[in-house]
Design an enzyme around this catalytic site. Structure first.
Site, PDB file in Angstrom:
ATOM      1  N   ASP A  34       0.870  -1.173   0.000  1.00  0.00           N
ATOM      2  CA  ASP A  34       0.000   0.000   0.000  1.00  0.00           C
ATOM      3  C   ASP A  34       0.910   1.228   0.000  1.00  0.00           C
ATOM      4  O   ASP A  34       1.984   1.206   0.606  1.00  0.00           O
ATOM      5  CB  ASP A  34      -0.885   0.001   1.266  1.00  0.00           C
ATOM      6  CG  ASP A  34      -2.060   0.949   1.136  1.00  0.00           C
ATOM      7  OD1 ASP A  34      -3.201   0.470   1.013  1.00  0.00           O
ATOM      8  OD2 ASP A  34      -1.838   2.178   1.129  1.00  0.00           O
ATOM      9  N   ARG A  79     -19.976  -6.904   0.765  1.00  0.00           N
ATOM     10  CA  ARG A  79     -20.598  -5.782   1.479  1.00  0.00           C
ATOM     11  C   ARG A  79     -19.791  -5.486   2.725  1.00  0.00           C
ATOM     12  O   ARG A  79     -19.314  -6.414   3.392  1.00  0.00           O
ATOM     13  CB  ARG A  79     -22.018  -6.163   1.936  1.00  0.00           C
ATOM     14  CG  ARG A  79     -23.013  -6.210   0.825  1.00  0.00           C
ATOM     15  CD  ARG A  79     -24.258  -6.943   1.258  1.00  0.00           C
ATOM     16  NE  ARG A  79     -23.973  -8.346   1.514  1.00  0.00           N
ATOM     17  CZ  ARG A  79     -24.876  -9.227   1.944  1.00  0.00           C
ATOM     18  NH1 ARG A  79     -26.091  -8.837   2.200  1.00  0.00           N
ATOM     19  NH2 ARG A  79     -24.548 -10.494   2.135  1.00  0.00           N
ATOM     20  N   LYS A 114     -20.485  -5.433 -12.734  1.00  0.00           N
ATOM     21  CA  LYS A 114     -20.327  -4.784 -11.426  1.00  0.00           C
ATOM     22  C   LYS A 114     -21.153  -3.488 -11.344  1.00  0.00           C
ATOM     23  O   LYS A 114     -21.912  -3.267 -10.392  1.00  0.00           O
ATOM     24  CB  LYS A 114     -18.842  -4.499 -11.195  1.00  0.00           C
ATOM     25  CG  LYS A 114     -18.535  -3.610 -10.034  1.00  0.00           C
ATOM     26  CD  LYS A 114     -18.752  -4.291  -8.707  1.00  0.00           C
ATOM     27  CE  LYS A 114     -18.621  -3.258  -7.601  1.00  0.00           C
ATOM     28  NZ  LYS A 114     -18.567  -3.781  -6.303  1.00  0.00           N
ATOM     29  N   CYS A 136     -19.648   2.846  -2.088  1.00  0.00           N
ATOM     30  CA  CYS A 136     -19.882   2.144  -3.356  1.00  0.00           C
ATOM     31  C   CYS A 136     -21.084   2.666  -4.128  1.00  0.00           C
ATOM     32  O   CYS A 136     -20.935   3.132  -5.254  1.00  0.00           O
ATOM     33  CB  CYS A 136     -20.035   0.655  -3.103  1.00  0.00           C
ATOM     34  SG  CYS A 136     -18.472  -0.082  -2.658  1.00  0.00           S
TER      35      CYS A 136
HETATM   36  C1  UDX Z   1     -22.598  -2.543  -1.758  1.00  0.00           C
HETATM   37  C2  UDX Z   1     -23.002  -3.810  -2.504  1.00  0.00           C
HETATM   38  O1  UDX Z   1     -24.051  -4.464  -1.781  1.00  0.00           O
HETATM   39  C3  UDX Z   1     -21.808  -4.733  -2.691  1.00  0.00           C
HETATM   40  O2  UDX Z   1     -22.186  -5.858  -3.474  1.00  0.00           O
HETATM   41  C4  UDX Z   1     -20.681  -3.960  -3.374  1.00  0.00           C
HETATM   42  O3  UDX Z   1     -19.529  -4.750  -3.482  1.00  0.00           O
HETATM   43  C5  UDX Z   1     -20.363  -2.687  -2.631  1.00  0.00           C
HETATM   44  O4  UDX Z   1     -21.541  -1.905  -2.462  1.00  0.00           O
HETATM   45  P1  UDX Z   1     -22.084  -1.869   0.782  1.00  0.00           P
HETATM   46  O5  UDX Z   1     -21.875  -0.482   0.271  1.00  0.00           O
HETATM   47  O6  UDX Z   1     -21.089  -2.449   1.731  1.00  0.00           O
HETATM   48  O7  UDX Z   1     -22.182  -2.910  -0.453  1.00  0.00           O
HETATM   49  O8  UDX Z   1     -23.482  -1.883   1.549  1.00  0.00           O
HETATM   50  P2  UDX Z   1     -24.953  -2.461   1.313  1.00  0.00           P
HETATM   51  O9  UDX Z   1     -25.246  -3.422   2.390  1.00  0.00           O
HETATM   52  O10 UDX Z   1     -25.166  -2.901  -0.054  1.00  0.00           O
HETATM   53  O11 UDX Z   1     -25.816  -1.135   1.612  1.00  0.00           O
HETATM   54  C6  UDX Z   1     -25.631   0.045   0.844  1.00  0.00           C
HETATM   55  C7  UDX Z   1     -26.538   1.152   1.337  1.00  0.00           C
HETATM   56  O12 UDX Z   1     -27.882   0.885   1.012  1.00  0.00           O
HETATM   57  C8  UDX Z   1     -26.522   1.381   2.854  1.00  0.00           C
HETATM   58  O13 UDX Z   1     -26.499   2.771   3.102  1.00  0.00           O
HETATM   59  C9  UDX Z   1     -27.816   0.765   3.338  1.00  0.00           C
HETATM   60  O14 UDX Z   1     -28.300   1.375   4.506  1.00  0.00           O
HETATM   61  C10 UDX Z   1     -28.717   1.039   2.157  1.00  0.00           C
HETATM   62  N1  UDX Z   1     -29.836   0.091   2.039  1.00  0.00           N
HETATM   63  C11 UDX Z   1     -29.602  -1.224   1.775  1.00  0.00           C
HETATM   64  C12 UDX Z   1     -31.157   0.552   2.172  1.00  0.00           C
HETATM   65  O15 UDX Z   1     -31.391   1.734   2.404  1.00  0.00           O
HETATM   66  N2  UDX Z   1     -32.182  -0.343   2.017  1.00  0.00           N
HETATM   67  C13 UDX Z   1     -31.982  -1.664   1.742  1.00  0.00           C
HETATM   68  O16 UDX Z   1     -32.974  -2.393   1.612  1.00  0.00           O
HETATM   69  C14 UDX Z   1     -30.654  -2.118   1.623  1.00  0.00           C
END
Ligand code: UDX
Length: 430
Positions: free
Chosen positions: A31, A155, A205, A261
């Site tokens: 890194d 995630r 993706k 993300c």
């Molecule tokens: C996401 C993707 O799920 C993952 O596959 C990718 O690799 C990276 O981006 P992540 O950002 O870690 O993962 O979180 P995730 O659990 O997907 O939630 C993203 C956001 O959506 C959060 O702010 C969460 O609170 C929100 N969310 C999720 C909702 O508001 N409602 C839902 O039903 C699900």
């Protein structure tokens, strides 16, 4: 067993390193952040991610996981090199790929034998082509190499579990030799493997994240109709989700999505589409609905308090979702900013993100627990659905509050029960 190099030790890089080492491979990580590598050598993990520390420590001890400041050493010692560096958003929504290019250059300049260069960072379609071009041009020994796209779907908060039990593994590859090696590498994970060309893998993706974001904005839009008509969005989501074609996941209405993300990948996909000559209008609306959700929450606070100026507002939850200390693009930070601008006094608490928030949030009172937040507050706002908040002693909370008002941005409580307890309670879409 493979010799693997990982460049970039953020969420994706470090988790990939720990999991691949745990599967028996020899992994070396680099890194550009000197202190990060020094800390990792001592087993100090820069992020909170359940199970990650144990895996890192176990594999350091087993001598399967190493950290280095020197990219040339990583290139020399590895056959497969994963590029896991950041691709932050630029002002126009496009992804900043300068770190990816820089790593590709350095790999090219230091390779002396066949390498497989894998892009795991979320990158726009055609990045694989650019990596291939860059490496071909700057490869002094004219060494053979393959470029692979292996998008990461993990995630935060469930990164280890998602890496060990993914729904699928996507490998974008253009030659059989690299395909065989990559299949072999991922075989112990026993997930369905989809092999495509590189561009298709890159689009998978972006399309996946954009689709999930669309689901969230869709249910949030439905939530707004539910509110206006007296329906319950949680039940609507349940009813929709039972249809297998729709599925239950990602239909939780709330204050909107955040994190590093979704917002970034959505902007990047809109930008990619635009450059390709297509106006992806649907995704513009997905973004807009997400922004509106935050404004609607502030409106709810206003409706409950009338005047925001000089009121003390308690924020429970700062991370963009539970089980992570990540506050990047967290809706809570936007809400705090709006409320501060309106003249409110803010108290905050989060089970894991307090350390990170200290640097970000000035002029807010950092508290030790939810009860300290509640004490003498005019209104409590739930921004992240941590279990700790679901398990709060609500009678105690009510006694501590100056006014028994709870605005629940994540629908963690049942409205009828909250009203029975004497709260003025407002959730999302019910
Ligand atoms: C996401 C993707 O799920 C993952 O596959 C990718 O690799 C990276 O981006 P992540 O950002 O870690 O993962 O979180 P995730 O659990 O997907 O939630 C993203 C956001 O959506 C959060 O702010 C969460 O609170 C929100 N969310 C999720 C909702 O508001 N409602 C839902 O039903 C699900």
């Amino acid at each position: 067993m493979q010799n693997i190099g990982i460049v970039g030790t953020g969420y994706v890089g470090l988790v990939t390193a720990a999991v691949l080492a745990d599967l028996g491979n020899k992994v070396i990580c680099e890194d550009c952040n000197y202190q990060k590598i020094e800390d990792l050598k001592k087993g100090i993990i820069p992020i909170y991610e359940p199970g990650l520390q144990d895996k890192v420590l176990k594999n350091i001890r087993a001598k399967r996981l190493k950290f280095s400041h020197r990219l040339p050493e990583v290139v020399k010692k590895s056959k497969i090199i994963f590029i896991c560096v950041g691709t932050p958003p630029r002002k126009d929504g496009s992804a900043d790929l300068s770190s990816v290019e820089n790593v590709a250059r350095k790999i090219a300049q230091n390779m002396k034998e066949y390498k497989i260069i894998v892009s795991k960072s979320t990158v726009p379609v055609q990045t694989g082509e650019w990596v291939k071009r860059t490496v071909s041009m700057l490869n002094p020994h004219k060494v053979e190499f393959s470029v692979v796209s292996n998008p990461e779907f993990l995630r935060e908060g469930r990164a280890i579990e998602d890496s060990l039990h993914p729904d699928r593994i996507v490998i974008g590859v253009e030659d059989k030799k690299a395909e065989r090696t990559m299949r072999q590498l991922f075989k112990p994970i026993r997930a369905p493997i989809l092999v495509t060309d590189i561009k298709t893998a890159e689009i998978i993706k972006h399309a996946s994240n954009s689709f999930l974001a669309t689901k969230i904005s869709f249910i949030n839009a439905v939530a707004n109709i539910c509110e206006k008509t007296g329906a319950d969005v949680n039940k609507v989501a349940e009813g929709m989700g039972l249809d297998k074609r729709i599925g239950r996941a990602f239909l939780r209405a709330g204050v909107g999505f955040g994190g590093f993300c979704f917002p970034k990948d959505l902007s990047a996909f809109i930008y990619i589409a635009k450059i390709a000559g297509y106006d992806f209008e649907l995704l513009n609306v997905v973004q807009k609905i997400n922004e509106t959700q935050k404004q609607l929450l502030v409106k709810k606070i206003e409706q409950a308090l009338w005047i925001i100026r000089d009121k003390t507002i308690g924020i429970l939850g700062l991370s963009f979702k539970p089980d992570t200390d990540d506050i990047r693009f967290a809706p809570a930070l936007d809400i705090i900013k709006i409320l501060r601008n309106e003249g409110a006094k803010i108290k905050v608490y989060d089970p894991k993100a307090m350390r990170k928030v200290k640097k970000e949030l000035k002029y807010v009172k950092l508290c030790q627990d939810p009860y300290e937040v509640a004490k003498n507050c005019d209104c409590l706002v739930i921004m992240t659905e941590w279990d700790e908040f679901k398990e709060m002693d609500l009678r105690k909370v009510k006694r501590l509050l100056r006014q028994p008002i709870i605005i629940d941005g994540r629908n963690i409580f049942e409205p009828a029960e909250m009203h029975k307890l004497g709260f003025i309670y407002k959730g999302i879409g019910r």
